[in-house]
Design a protein around this motif. Structure first.
Motif, PDB file in Angstrom:
ATOM      1  N   TYR A  31       0.970   7.004   1.280  1.00 53.55           N
ATOM      2  CA  TYR A  31       2.165   6.867   2.118  1.00 53.55           C
ATOM      3  C   TYR A  31       3.373   7.467   1.415  1.00 53.55           C
ATOM      4  CZ  TYR A  31      -0.686   3.329   4.507  1.00 53.55           C
ATOM      5  OH  TYR A  31      -1.686   2.680   5.174  1.00 53.55           O
ATOM      6  N   GLU A  33       7.776   7.701   1.861  1.00 54.60           N
ATOM      7  CA  GLU A  33       8.924   7.010   2.461  1.00 54.60           C
ATOM      8  C   GLU A  33       9.847   8.044   3.104  1.00 54.60           C
ATOM      9  OE1 GLU A  33      10.671   3.058   2.906  1.00 54.60           O
ATOM     10  OE2 GLU A  33       8.767   3.787   2.116  1.00 54.60           O
ATOM     11  N   SER A  38       7.635   4.117   6.234  1.00 56.90           N
ATOM     12  CA  SER A  38       6.508   4.822   5.618  1.00 56.90           C
ATOM     13  C   SER A  38       5.772   5.676   6.632  1.00 56.90           C
ATOM     14  CB  SER A  38       5.537   3.814   4.999  1.00 56.90           C
ATOM     15  OG  SER A  38       6.147   3.097   3.939  1.00 56.90           O
ATOM     16  N   ARG A 292       1.316   5.961  -3.426  1.00 56.59           N
ATOM     17  CA  ARG A 292       1.536   4.619  -2.893  1.00 56.59           C
ATOM     18  C   ARG A 292       0.488   4.361  -1.816  1.00 56.59           C
ATOM     19  NH1 ARG A 292       5.249   2.364   0.856  1.00 56.59           N
ATOM     20  NH2 ARG A 292       6.197   4.400   1.206  1.00 56.59           N
ATOM     21  N   PHE A 295       2.064  -0.416   2.447  1.00 56.24           N
ATOM     22  CA  PHE A 295       3.449  -0.582   2.882  1.00 56.24           C
ATOM     23  C   PHE A 295       3.523  -1.752   3.847  1.00 56.24           C
ATOM     24  CE2 PHE A 295       1.830   1.632   6.534  1.00 56.24           C
ATOM     25  CZ  PHE A 295       2.699   1.368   7.587  1.00 56.24           C
ATOM     26  N   CYS A 297       4.314  -2.882   7.278  1.00 54.40           N
ATOM     27  CA  CYS A 297       4.469  -2.200   8.560  1.00 54.40           C
ATOM     28  C   CYS A 297       5.288  -3.007   9.557  1.00 54.40           C
ATOM     29  CB  CYS A 297       3.110  -1.843   9.155  1.00 54.40           C
ATOM     30  SG  CYS A 297       2.005  -3.224   9.436  1.00 54.40           S
ATOM     31  N   GLN A 302       1.209  -6.324   6.063  1.00 54.40           N
ATOM     32  CA  GLN A 302       1.064  -5.194   5.135  1.00 54.40           C
ATOM     33  C   GLN A 302      -0.133  -4.339   5.526  1.00 54.40           C
ATOM     34  OE1 GLN A 302      -0.375  -5.571   0.886  1.00 54.40           O
ATOM     35  NE2 GLN A 302       1.768  -5.098   0.468  1.00 54.40           N
TER      36      GLN A 302
END
Length: 607
Positions: A31, A33, A38, A292, A295, A297, A302
């Motif tokens: 992911y 940012e 994300s 990564r 994230f 969501c 998560q």
């Protein structure tokens, strides 16, 4: 100013049962940012020395993103094998990224995603030169991005030049839906994708003939079915860049329904060769950036990336509540047909995020040979009814048991996924597997050699025909007045003949019953026996069908007595979703399905 053109009258690309695997290409999901949210990416890298050159693949929108997923994955692999560092992204609100269709500022957000992906290629990927390849609306975004940020090469594949024309196309697609449109919604719904009024207005303002992209070399690819038009090429060449234009076969097959897609090998080879010839030949070592893998969501939920198995290659996305409730089971969503794990129109993304917010950990799975789980030597890629699916489900159950030894597992599947979920519950001895939830199954039996133009599709087509006849007063008057030669018994016999599996010829050998350690398609149609085995294993079954789908009809006509017995014993529950089509393509039908599923699960496993 230089502008060149080539016409390519090559024959249509033929389907290949087994396409080249990922080979020596390293793939990494992660992911990034962008604007505080994300978005999901796949990085494809050569395992050895690579060119100092990054390529960003910009996919199309809506159903075209799902349909072209397979081709873009192969293009990324081939570019990486040629030495490029390749990134393919899911824009915000699409694929596995955060957000949804209803979010504001779609086009500015997507352009920011492209900008941040290119910045990552330059910084973390160590790429001194950048090229963009876009398909359909992805080509439009690539061209719009390069107005502000110069790139070395720009490949526009079937670009959408006029936003107004694209909006007219979406409106025409929205008219093809057999589901009642939401008249209160000011935007439009087109094949399971939502475009708000704001997004439609923004799309309508796009005109690439008024844009000024900055690039050194350009390639415009058209379908061979597209009429010759030099307007975009001539406009782009005014900047002094070299612009080539060519027409290639295979576009329509590439954009077919996921189970029928054909990767246009000739076109991909041309793109890779063209980019190799234009790229600056500076070699470097592939970078080793950090990634990564998770994230948040939505509040309390998560999402994370999981390599579920290396051999075979099995990939999935886990969506789970941050505050865990061990009393709730895993929900494993299997591929619907050959659509990758997001499901048709992102149905699986919507369901998993909603159900995770209610406490249920979920897994969106790519079975082997589908989506981003590369086919192994035993598999045919893109096979919606692969017999290896049962092996894959067993391996996934092992993986989830390793994450949480005592948590039970419930399989959820739409269409072919419903078949896989059903037969997995019948066959697999895994102790954690307690139930299967079937969404619009089209068959309960499959054998090697059948095709998607056989039983399942035929069932759906015939069901719609006879269902319309059931409610046609004129047909009933003819039947009851004796003006038809069939009679009532004959009419019933005709319906059942069309919808039930055909018996094998007397001379045909029946495959012996599989040993207990083998998983695969059943040896012969035996729905009553399958339901009996499922009940004896103390597993439950739930069936959710659209009013217009034949799943419940098939169940009751092939095994009605056994099904009713299981209902009385609390082992089977059936639900109907009104005003829905086979893939729950409208917002309203998705909401209805989600509420019905949540109500059922919360009733069984607590709020």
């Amino acid at each position: 100013m230089t502008a060149t053109e080539s016409m390519t009258p090559s024959p249509l690309a033929t389907a290949s049962a087994v396409l080249p695997s990922d080979g020596d290409v390293a793939r990494t999901a992660f992911y990034l940012e962008s604007q505080g949210a994300s978005f999901f990416n796949w990085l494809h890298q050569p395992t050895g020395p690579c060119l100092n050159h990054g390529v960003l693949l910009c996919p199309p929108l809506g159903h075209e993103m799902v349909h072209s997923h397979r081709t873009l994955r192969h293009l990324a692999n081939q570019l990486a094998a040629a030495g490029f560092t390749v990134l393919r992204l899911d824009y915000h609100g699409t694929g596995d990224s955060a957000g949804c269709d209803h979010d504001p500022q779609r086009i500015p957000t997507w352009l920011t995603n492209v900008r941040d992906a290119v910045a990552w290629l330059r910084q973390a990927g160590g790429c001194g030169n950048i090229s963009l390849i876009g398909l359909r609306f992805g080509a439009t975004l690539a061209a719009l991005y390069s107005q502000e940020h110069a790139v070395e090469n720009l490949v526009l594949w079937a670009p959408l030049v006029s936003g107004r024309r694209y909006v007219r196309e979406l409106k025409a697609l929205s008219q093809t839906s057999k589901v009642t449109a939401n008249s209160s919604f000011p935007g439009l719904e087109a094949i399971a994708a939502v475009y708000t009024e704001e997004t439609i207005a923004a799309l309508s303002q796009i005109d690439l003939l008024r844009s000024t992209p900055q690039f050194s070399h350009g390639l415009i690819l058209h379908s061979e079915m597209t009429p010759k038009d030099d307007a975009l090429r001539n406009h782009l060449a005014q900047s002094g860049a070299t612009v080539e234009q060519s027409w290639w076969p295979g576009y329509e097959a590439m954009m077919a329904e996921p189970h029928a897609t054909v990767v246009p090998a000739q076109t991909l080879e041309h793109v890779v060769s063209w980019l190799q010839n234009k790229a600056t030949p500076t070699l470097t070592e592939a970078g080793a950036p950090t990634f990564r893998r998770s994230f948040t969501c939505s509040p309390g939920v998560q999402e994370s990336i999981h390599q579920l198995s290396e051999t075979p290659d099995l990939f999935g996305i886990v969506t789970r509540p941050i505050t865990d409730d061990s009393s709730k089971p895993w929900l494993v969503l299997l591929n619907a047909g050959s659509a990758h794990r997001v499901g048709p129109g992102q149905l699986h993304v919507y369901l998993t995020r909603s159900l995770a917010s209610r406490g249920f950990p979920c897994l969106r799975l790519d079975l082997g040979g589908v989506g981003d789980s590369a086919a192994d030597a035993t598999q045919v890629e893109n096979n919606a009814y692969a017999d290896t699916a049962f092996r894959d489900v067993s391996l996934v159950c092992d993986y989830l048991k390793g994450l949480h030894p005592t948590r039970p597992i419930v399989l959820v599947g739409l269409c072919s996924g419903a078949y896989t979920a059903f037969q997995s519950a019948v066959q697999l001895p895994h102790p954690s597997l307690i139930e299967s939830i079937l969404l619009n199954p089209l068959t309960f039996f499959w054998e090697d050699g059948m095709s998607l133009t056989d039983a399942p599709t035929q069932h759906l087509r015939v069901w719609h025909f006879y269902r319309s006849r059931m409610f046609d007063l004129a047909s009933w008057r003819r039947l009851l007045s004796g003006k038809t030669t069939l009679g009532i018994k004959g009419a019933a016999r005709q319906i059942l003949t069309k919808l039930l599996p055909k018996p094998k010829a007397a001379t045909e050998q029946i495959t012996p019953v599989r040993r207990a350690t083998e998983y695969g398609h059943p040896a012969q149609p035996d729905l009553i026996g399958d339901l009996t085995r499922l009940a004896e294993a103390n597993r439950k079954l739930a069936l959710f069908t659209a009013e217009s789908d034949p799943g419940h009809f098939l169940l009751m006509n092939q095994a009605g007595r056994k099904a009713k017995q299981m209902m009385r014993a609390g082992q089977l529950q059936c639900f109907t979703i009104p005003d829905a089509d086979h893939i729950f393509s409208s917002d309203a039908s998705r909401l209805a399905l989600n509420q019905a599923l949540a109500g059922y699960l919360l009733g069984k496993f607590g709020s």
